[in-house]
Design a protein around this motif. Structure first.
Motif, mmCIF file in Angstrom:
data_model
loop_
_atom_site.group_PDB
_atom_site.id
_atom_site.type_symbol
_atom_site.label_atom_id
_atom_site.label_comp_id
_atom_site.label_asym_id
_atom_site.label_seq_id
_atom_site.Cartn_x
_atom_site.Cartn_y
_atom_site.Cartn_z
ATOM 1 N N THR A 86 -64.262 -94.542 -53.920
ATOM 2 C CA THR A 86 -64.918 -93.446 -54.626
ATOM 3 C C THR A 86 -66.417 -93.689 -54.731
ATOM 4 O OG1 THR A 86 -62.921 -93.032 -55.920
ATOM 5 C CG2 THR A 86 -64.982 -92.128 -56.774
ATOM 6 N N THR A 87 -66.795 -94.940 -54.979
ATOM 7 C CA THR A 87 -68.212 -95.284 -55.081
ATOM 8 C C THR A 87 -68.917 -95.090 -53.746
ATOM 9 O OG1 THR A 87 -67.702 -96.923 -56.788
ATOM 10 C CG2 THR A 87 -69.851 -97.090 -55.714
ATOM 11 N N VAL A 88 -68.286 -95.554 -52.674
ATOM 12 C CA VAL A 88 -68.876 -95.402 -51.345
ATOM 13 C C VAL A 88 -69.039 -93.928 -50.995
ATOM 14 C CG1 VAL A 88 -68.619 -95.885 -48.891
ATOM 15 C CG2 VAL A 88 -67.903 -97.587 -50.571
ATOM 16 N N GLU A 89 -68.003 -93.154 -51.275
ATOM 17 C CA GLU A 89 -68.055 -91.720 -50.987
ATOM 18 C C GLU A 89 -69.168 -91.052 -51.779
ATOM 19 O OE1 GLU A 89 -64.949 -87.950 -50.698
ATOM 20 O OE2 GLU A 89 -64.477 -89.656 -51.982
ATOM 21 N N SER A 90 -69.300 -91.423 -53.050
ATOM 22 C CA SER A 90 -70.339 -90.852 -53.905
ATOM 23 C C SER A 90 -71.730 -91.228 -53.406
ATOM 24 C CB SER A 90 -70.140 -91.334 -55.344
ATOM 25 O OG SER A 90 -71.176 -90.856 -56.175
ATOM 26 N N GLU A 91 -71.906 -92.500 -53.034
ATOM 27 C CA GLU A 91 -73.203 -92.952 -52.534
ATOM 28 C C GLU A 91 -73.552 -92.272 -51.216
ATOM 29 O OE1 GLU A 91 -75.548 -94.719 -53.854
ATOM 30 O OE2 GLU A 91 -74.419 -95.036 -55.703
ATOM 31 N N LEU A 92 -72.547 -92.062 -50.371
ATOM 32 C CA LEU A 92 -72.776 -91.388 -49.093
ATOM 33 C C LEU A 92 -73.254 -89.959 -49.325
ATOM 34 C CD1 LEU A 92 -72.600 -91.334 -45.999
ATOM 35 C CD2 LEU A 92 -70.185 -90.701 -46.226
ATOM 36 N N LYS A 93 -72.619 -89.268 -50.263
ATOM 37 C CA LYS A 93 -73.037 -87.902 -50.595
ATOM 38 C C LYS A 93 -74.466 -87.888 -51.126
ATOM 39 C CE LYS A 93 -68.421 -86.078 -51.662
ATOM 40 N NZ LYS A 93 -67.537 -85.548 -52.737
ATOM 41 N N ASN A 94 -74.789 -88.858 -51.978
ATOM 42 C CA ASN A 94 -76.139 -88.919 -52.550
ATOM 43 C C ASN A 94 -77.194 -89.152 -51.472
ATOM 44 O OD1 ASN A 94 -75.208 -88.529 -55.160
ATOM 45 N ND2 ASN A 94 -75.031 -90.723 -55.594
ATOM 46 N N VAL A 95 -76.866 -90.024 -50.513
ATOM 47 C CA VAL A 95 -77.805 -90.318 -49.432
ATOM 48 C C VAL A 95 -78.060 -89.073 -48.585
ATOM 49 C CG1 VAL A 95 -78.096 -91.574 -47.266
ATOM 50 C CG2 VAL A 95 -77.320 -92.783 -49.304
ATOM 51 N N ILE A 96 -76.984 -88.397 -48.181
ATOM 52 C CA ILE A 96 -77.124 -87.201 -47.347
ATOM 53 C C ILE A 96 -77.850 -86.103 -48.108
ATOM 54 C CG2 ILE A 96 -75.860 -85.368 -46.155
ATOM 55 C CD1 ILE A 96 -73.691 -87.413 -45.517
ATOM 56 N N ARG A 97 -77.503 -85.934 -49.383
ATOM 57 C CA ARG A 97 -78.162 -84.914 -50.204
ATOM 58 C C ARG A 97 -79.653 -85.216 -50.347
ATOM 59 N NH1 ARG A 97 -75.241 -85.557 -54.362
ATOM 60 N NH2 ARG A 97 -73.639 -84.042 -53.773
ATOM 61 N N GLY A 98 -79.984 -86.489 -50.517
ATOM 62 C CA GLY A 98 -81.384 -86.872 -50.660
ATOM 63 C C GLY A 98 -82.188 -86.608 -49.400
ATOM 64 N N ILE A 99 -81.589 -86.887 -48.238
ATOM 65 C CA ILE A 99 -82.279 -86.650 -46.970
ATOM 66 C C ILE A 99 -82.532 -85.161 -46.770
ATOM 67 C CG2 ILE A 99 -82.017 -86.756 -44.461
ATOM 68 C CD1 ILE A 99 -80.571 -89.411 -44.834
ATOM 69 N N ILE A 100 -81.531 -84.346 -47.089
ATOM 70 C CA ILE A 100 -81.685 -82.898 -46.935
ATOM 71 C C ILE A 100 -82.762 -82.370 -47.880
ATOM 72 C CG2 ILE A 100 -80.547 -80.669 -47.261
ATOM 73 C CD1 ILE A 100 -77.958 -81.978 -46.318
ATOM 74 N N ASN A 101 -82.734 -82.821 -49.132
ATOM 75 C CA ASN A 101 -83.702 -82.339 -50.119
ATOM 76 C C ASN A 101 -85.125 -82.767 -49.803
ATOM 77 O OD1 ASN A 101 -81.694 -81.078 -51.591
ATOM 78 N ND2 ASN A 101 -81.394 -82.805 -52.989
ATOM 79 N N ASN A 102 -85.268 -83.907 -49.145
ATOM 80 C CA ASN A 102 -86.605 -84.401 -48.808
ATOM 81 C C ASN A 102 -87.148 -83.804 -47.519
ATOM 82 O OD1 ASN A 102 -86.767 -86.069 -51.051
ATOM 83 N ND2 ASN A 102 -85.815 -87.800 -49.994
ATOM 84 N N ASN A 103 -86.319 -83.027 -46.830
ATOM 85 C CA ASN A 103 -86.755 -82.422 -45.569
ATOM 86 C C ASN A 103 -86.500 -80.916 -45.575
ATOM 87 O OD1 ASN A 103 -87.386 -84.802 -43.526
ATOM 88 N ND2 ASN A 103 -85.602 -85.407 -44.727
ATOM 89 N N ASN A 104 -86.699 -80.302 -46.737
ATOM 90 C CA ASN A 104 -86.386 -78.884 -46.867
ATOM 91 C C ASN A 104 -87.637 -78.016 -46.871
ATOM 92 O OD1 ASN A 104 -87.364 -79.638 -49.342
ATOM 93 N ND2 ASN A 104 -85.795 -78.596 -50.539
ATOM 94 N N ALA A 105 -88.565 -78.336 -45.980
ATOM 95 C CA ALA A 105 -89.753 -77.499 -45.863
ATOM 96 C C ALA A 105 -89.342 -76.076 -45.513
ATOM 97 C CB ALA A 105 -90.676 -78.060 -44.782
ATOM 98 N N GLY A 106 -90.035 -75.107 -46.084
ATOM 99 C CA GLY A 106 -89.694 -73.718 -45.841
ATOM 100 C C GLY A 106 -89.883 -73.326 -44.389
ATOM 101 N N VAL A 107 -89.109 -72.330 -43.960
ATOM 102 C CA VAL A 107 -89.189 -71.876 -42.572
ATOM 103 C C VAL A 107 -90.600 -71.410 -42.241
ATOM 104 C CG1 VAL A 107 -88.357 -70.152 -40.932
ATOM 105 C CG2 VAL A 107 -86.760 -71.235 -42.527
ATOM 106 N N ILE A 108 -91.214 -70.689 -43.159
ATOM 107 C CA ILE A 108 -92.557 -70.173 -42.915
ATOM 108 C C ILE A 108 -93.550 -71.315 -42.738
ATOM 109 C CG2 ILE A 108 -94.421 -68.766 -43.846
ATOM 110 C CD1 ILE A 108 -91.967 -67.214 -42.913
ATOM 111 N N ASP A 109 -93.396 -72.385 -43.525
ATOM 112 C CA ASP A 109 -94.288 -73.541 -43.391
ATOM 113 C C ASP A 109 -94.127 -74.199 -42.030
ATOM 114 O OD1 ASP A 109 -95.234 -73.175 -45.961
ATOM 115 O OD2 ASP A 109 -93.679 -74.446 -46.842
ATOM 116 N N ILE A 110 -92.881 -74.312 -41.580
ATOM 117 C CA ILE A 110 -92.623 -74.937 -40.283
ATOM 118 C C ILE A 110 -93.225 -74.108 -39.152
ATOM 119 C CG2 ILE A 110 -90.804 -75.599 -38.659
ATOM 120 C CD1 ILE A 110 -89.031 -76.198 -41.057
ATOM 121 N N LEU A 111 -93.157 -72.786 -39.293
ATOM 122 C CA LEU A 111 -93.635 -71.910 -38.229
ATOM 123 C C LEU A 111 -95.136 -71.679 -38.276
ATOM 124 C CD1 LEU A 111 -90.823 -69.193 -38.203
ATOM 125 C CD2 LEU A 111 -90.989 -71.292 -36.880
ATOM 126 N N SER A 112 -95.786 -72.131 -39.336
ATOM 127 C CA SER A 112 -97.234 -71.942 -39.450
ATOM 128 C C SER A 112 -97.958 -73.022 -38.654
ATOM 129 C CB SER A 112 -97.655 -71.980 -40.927
ATOM 130 O OG SER A 112 -97.084 -70.912 -41.631
#
Length: 218
Positions: A86-112
């Motif tokens: 359960t701990t490993v699964e929770s940590e894995l979710k946190n890692v993936i969630r953190g990577i997504i949240n840290n790379n969520n630049a808006g589409v308009i920003d990416i296309l500018s």
């Protein structure tokens, strides 16, 4: 991809690990009936390797997979105790969630960007939602002041050109299309050439897997 990952990880974290006594092991959650039995554990590095293989098999990029595994190892290494599934699964979710949240630049920003037109390739087998996604993205970009040109480069699937043309009409953006079974690369080339004359040229184009096996994107 996410459905495949969800199923595979579900199998991993509900599996039956083998017995071992190494200190770096991960302890399997015990049920009430297992209280009098020896703890069943799995080697931590073995589980990490399994997670890594699962990510790669689900088409997660190598760089992203390496980052996920690296941060997962770091987080688990900070724990001062044996960890369970359960701990490993929770940590894995946190890692993936953190990577997504840290790379969520808006589409308009990416296309500018300075280089115009900005070309977006949609590639995949039939039924994966390429056309639907193109329509949603075109609508979003148009409402944010961008000039959008669609390229009907899937020239071999029956109805694909007409489907994208109807979608372009509903959204209110331009579309470049050729005849059925025409050269997909030439359609994309003409669309990009047309988009170069736009102030904020954006050119999403749709390519089927069959077309991609025959053509190189321009």
């Amino acid at each position: 991809m996410f459905d495949k990952l969800k199923k595979k990880f579900s199998d991993i974290f509900s599996g039956n690990p083998h017995d071992t006594t190494e200190e770096s092991n991960i302890v399997k959650n015990k049920s009430v009936n297992e209280d009098v039995k020896p703890e069943k554990t799995i080697k931590r590095d073995e589980l990490e390797n399994t997670i890594e293989e699962t990510l790669l098999e689900a088409d997660v990029s190598f760089d992203a997979t390496e980052k996920i595994i690296r941060e997962l190892k770091l987080n688990l290494g900070k724990l001062k105790r044996k960890v369970d599934y359960t701990t490993v699964e929770s940590e894995l979710k946190n890692v993936i969630r953190g990577i997504i949240n840290n790379n969520n630049a808006g589409v308009i920003d990416i296309l500018s960007v300075e280089n115009k037109p900005f070309v977006i390739l949609f590639l995949g087998i039939n039924g994966t939602g390429k056309t639907t996604t193109i329509g949603k993205l075109a609508y979003y970009l148009k409402n944010h002041g961008k000039s959008v040109v669609l390229s009907a480069s899937d020239t071999f699937r029956a109805g694909a050109i007409d489907q994208l043309a109807i979608l372009a009409g509903n959204v209110g953006v331009e579309i470049i299309k050729h005849d059925f079974r025409s050269d997909p690369a030439s359609v994309a080339f003409d669309a990009i050439d047309h988009a170069r004359g736009k102030k904020d040229g954006l050119c999403p184009y749709r390519l089927s897997r069959k077309d991609a096996d025959k053509q190189e994107p321009p």
